[in-house]
Design a protein around this motif. Structure first.
Motif, PDB file in Angstrom:
ATOM      1  N   GLU A 126       3.009  15.589  -1.986  1.00  0.00           N
ATOM      2  CA  GLU A 126       3.235  14.817  -0.761  1.00  0.00           C
ATOM      3  C   GLU A 126       2.373  13.547  -0.757  1.00  0.00           C
ATOM      4  N   VAL A 127       1.182  13.632  -1.313  1.00  0.00           N
ATOM      5  CA  VAL A 127       0.312  12.462  -1.418  1.00  0.00           C
ATOM      6  C   VAL A 127       0.857  11.516  -2.493  1.00  0.00           C
ATOM      7  N   ALA A 128       1.345  12.085  -3.580  1.00  0.00           N
ATOM      8  CA  ALA A 128       1.964  11.266  -4.633  1.00  0.00           C
ATOM      9  C   ALA A 128       3.167  10.507  -4.070  1.00  0.00           C
ATOM     10  N   ALA A 129       3.950  11.154  -3.201  1.00  0.00           N
ATOM     11  CA  ALA A 129       5.110  10.490  -2.594  1.00  0.00           C
ATOM     12  C   ALA A 129       4.661   9.334  -1.694  1.00  0.00           C
ATOM     13  N   GLU A 130       3.568   9.517  -0.953  1.00  0.00           N
ATOM     14  CA  GLU A 130       3.026   8.422  -0.137  1.00  0.00           C
ATOM     15  C   GLU A 130       2.605   7.254  -1.029  1.00  0.00           C
ATOM     16  N   TYR A 131       1.996   7.574  -2.155  1.00  0.00           N
ATOM     17  CA  TYR A 131       1.547   6.541  -3.083  1.00  0.00           C
ATOM     18  C   TYR A 131       2.746   5.774  -3.639  1.00  0.00           C
ATOM     19  N   ALA A 132       3.800   6.493  -3.980  1.00  0.00           N
ATOM     20  CA  ALA A 132       5.015   5.830  -4.485  1.00  0.00           C
ATOM     21  C   ALA A 132       5.582   4.879  -3.435  1.00  0.00           C
ATOM     22  N   GLN A 133       5.619   5.316  -2.201  1.00  0.00           N
ATOM     23  CA  GLN A 133       6.136   4.466  -1.123  1.00  0.00           C
ATOM     24  C   GLN A 133       5.284   3.210  -0.970  1.00  0.00           C
ATOM     25  N   LEU A 134       3.965   3.365  -1.021  1.00  0.00           N
ATOM     26  CA  LEU A 134       3.068   2.218  -0.937  1.00  0.00           C
ATOM     27  C   LEU A 134       3.333   1.251  -2.086  1.00  0.00           C
ATOM     28  N   LYS A 135       3.448   1.770  -3.314  1.00  0.00           N
ATOM     29  CA  LYS A 135       3.658   0.910  -4.480  1.00  0.00           C
ATOM     30  C   LYS A 135       4.979   0.156  -4.396  1.00  0.00           C
ATOM     31  N   HIS A 136       6.025   0.803  -3.915  1.00  0.00           N
ATOM     32  CA  HIS A 136       7.314   0.119  -3.748  1.00  0.00           C
ATOM     33  C   HIS A 136       7.171  -1.063  -2.790  1.00  0.00           C
ATOM     34  N   GLY A 137       6.500  -0.838  -1.664  1.00  0.00           N
ATOM     35  CA  GLY A 137       6.303  -1.911  -0.693  1.00  0.00           C
ATOM     36  C   GLY A 137       5.466  -3.050  -1.244  1.00  0.00           C
ATOM     37  N   LEU A 138       4.418  -2.702  -1.965  1.00  0.00           N
ATOM     38  CA  LEU A 138       3.549  -3.736  -2.530  1.00  0.00           C
ATOM     39  C   LEU A 138       4.241  -4.517  -3.635  1.00  0.00           C
ATOM     40  N   ALA A 139       5.112  -3.854  -4.386  1.00  0.00           N
ATOM     41  CA  ALA A 139       5.843  -4.550  -5.451  1.00  0.00           C
ATOM     42  C   ALA A 139       6.760  -5.620  -4.864  1.00  0.00           C
ATOM     43  N   VAL A 140       7.312  -5.346  -3.696  1.00  0.00           N
ATOM     44  CA  VAL A 140       8.162  -6.335  -3.020  1.00  0.00           C
ATOM     45  C   VAL A 140       7.302  -7.499  -2.516  1.00  0.00           C
ATOM     46  N   ALA A 141       6.116  -7.187  -2.012  1.00  0.00           N
ATOM     47  CA  ALA A 141       5.240  -8.203  -1.426  1.00  0.00           C
ATOM     48  C   ALA A 141       4.563  -9.096  -2.469  1.00  0.00           C
ATOM     49  N   HIS A 142       4.420  -8.603  -3.686  1.00  0.00           N
ATOM     50  CA  HIS A 142       3.722  -9.346  -4.746  1.00  0.00           C
ATOM     51  C   HIS A 142       4.675  -9.534  -5.915  1.00  0.00           C
ATOM     52  N   ASP A 143       4.986 -10.788  -6.234  1.00  0.00           N
ATOM     53  CA  ASP A 143       6.004 -11.051  -7.257  1.00  0.00           C
ATOM     54  C   ASP A 143       5.587 -10.634  -8.662  1.00  0.00           C
ATOM     55  N   GLY A 144       4.284 -10.624  -8.942  1.00  0.00           N
ATOM     56  CA  GLY A 144       3.830 -10.217 -10.267  1.00  0.00           C
ATOM     57  C   GLY A 144       4.017 -11.267 -11.335  1.00  0.00           C
ATOM     58  N   ASN A 145       4.397 -12.475 -10.951  1.00  0.00           N
ATOM     59  CA  ASN A 145       4.645 -13.530 -11.932  1.00  0.00           C
ATOM     60  C   ASN A 145       3.376 -14.199 -12.441  1.00  0.00           C
ATOM     61  N   SER A 146       2.234 -13.851 -11.865  1.00  0.00           N
ATOM     62  CA  SER A 146       0.968 -14.407 -12.329  1.00  0.00           C
ATOM     63  C   SER A 146      -0.076 -13.298 -12.360  1.00  0.00           C
ATOM     64  N   ALA A 156      -4.474  -4.313  -3.396  1.00  0.00           N
ATOM     65  CA  ALA A 156      -3.865  -3.809  -2.158  1.00  0.00           C
ATOM     66  C   ALA A 156      -3.764  -2.286  -2.147  1.00  0.00           C
ATOM     67  N   LYS A 157      -3.882  -1.665  -3.308  1.00  0.00           N
ATOM     68  CA  LYS A 157      -3.845  -0.196  -3.395  1.00  0.00           C
ATOM     69  C   LYS A 157      -5.224   0.426  -3.199  1.00  0.00           C
ATOM     70  N   THR A 158      -6.266  -0.390  -3.130  1.00  0.00           N
ATOM     71  CA  THR A 158      -7.647   0.094  -3.124  1.00  0.00           C
ATOM     72  C   THR A 158      -7.935   1.078  -1.991  1.00  0.00           C
ATOM     73  N   GLY A 159      -7.503   0.765  -0.802  1.00  0.00           N
ATOM     74  CA  GLY A 159      -7.772   1.644   0.340  1.00  0.00           C
ATOM     75  C   GLY A 159      -7.156   3.021   0.166  1.00  0.00           C
ATOM     76  N   PHE A 160      -5.914   3.048  -0.294  1.00  0.00           N
ATOM     77  CA  PHE A 160      -5.250   4.337  -0.506  1.00  0.00           C
ATOM     78  C   PHE A 160      -5.957   5.116  -1.610  1.00  0.00           C
TER      79      PHE A 160
END
Length: 178
Positions: A126-146, A156-160
């Motif tokens: 259940e915690v792993a599922a929360e982490y996956a949801q967080l990562k999906h949201g952050l991937a949308v927010a951060h393009d990763g092009n740099s 952004a994952k540091t707090g979790f």
């Protein structure tokens, strides 16, 4: 672009193949080789990058380790003072990478914290599922092009991660049987 993909059952085999090559390159210097990061947690969506933690007796031989890893296609990514605790290597040399190696000293805090995080997620889907949801949201927010964008994604994952580690360490993870 930061891409989070569904869990791939081939990730453990990819780790095993790379671990064998690392063992051969490092010989007895590799005291422990562990699959860490999101691809090491069955069922967890992740960036398709195999994270590997190699525990050694000392980081004083970083130049020699870098040379061994260069022979396997890895490039050391300097991270300032963090290199004194947890040097980072990526393969291939240019992003997007397929493999990351983190060196640490056997028994040190960096080693146990990464194993505790992995083992806690493995034991708490259940915690792993929360982490996956967080990562999906952050991937949308951060393009990763740099590199800066990828660093912002990671930060952004540091707090979790801190929240999970607090629980994992209180529950005495990592456990020898994990």
């Amino acid at each position: 672009m930061i891409k989070i993909v569904p869990y791939d059952k081939s990730w453990p085999a990819q780790f095993n193949a790379e671990a064998a090559a690392i063992r051969k390159a490092f010989g007895s210097d590799a005291l422990r080789i562990e699959h860490v990061g999101s691809t090491s947690v069955p069922g967890l969506a992740a960036k398709p990058v195999i994270d590997i933690q190699v525990s050694v007796a000392s980081l004083e031989a970083l130049v020699a380790y870098s040379e061994s890893l260069a022979g396997l296609g890895y490039r050391h990514v300097p991270l300032g003072s963090f290199d004194l605790e947890y040097p980072f290597f990526q393969k291939p040399a240019q992003w997007p990478s397929t493999h990351h190696i983190h060196l640490c000293v056997l028994g040190d805090d960096q080693e146990s914290r990464h194993l505790a995080f992995r083992d806690y997620l493995r034991s708490h889907p259940e915690v792993a599922a929360e982490y996956a949801q967080l990562k999906h949201g952050l991937a949308v927010a951060h393009d990763g092009n740099s590199r800066a964008s990828r660093e912002r994604y990671s930060l952004a994952k540091t707090g979790f991660i801190a929240w999970v580690l607090e629980r994992a360490l209180a529950a005495r993870y990592p456990r020898p049987s994990e």
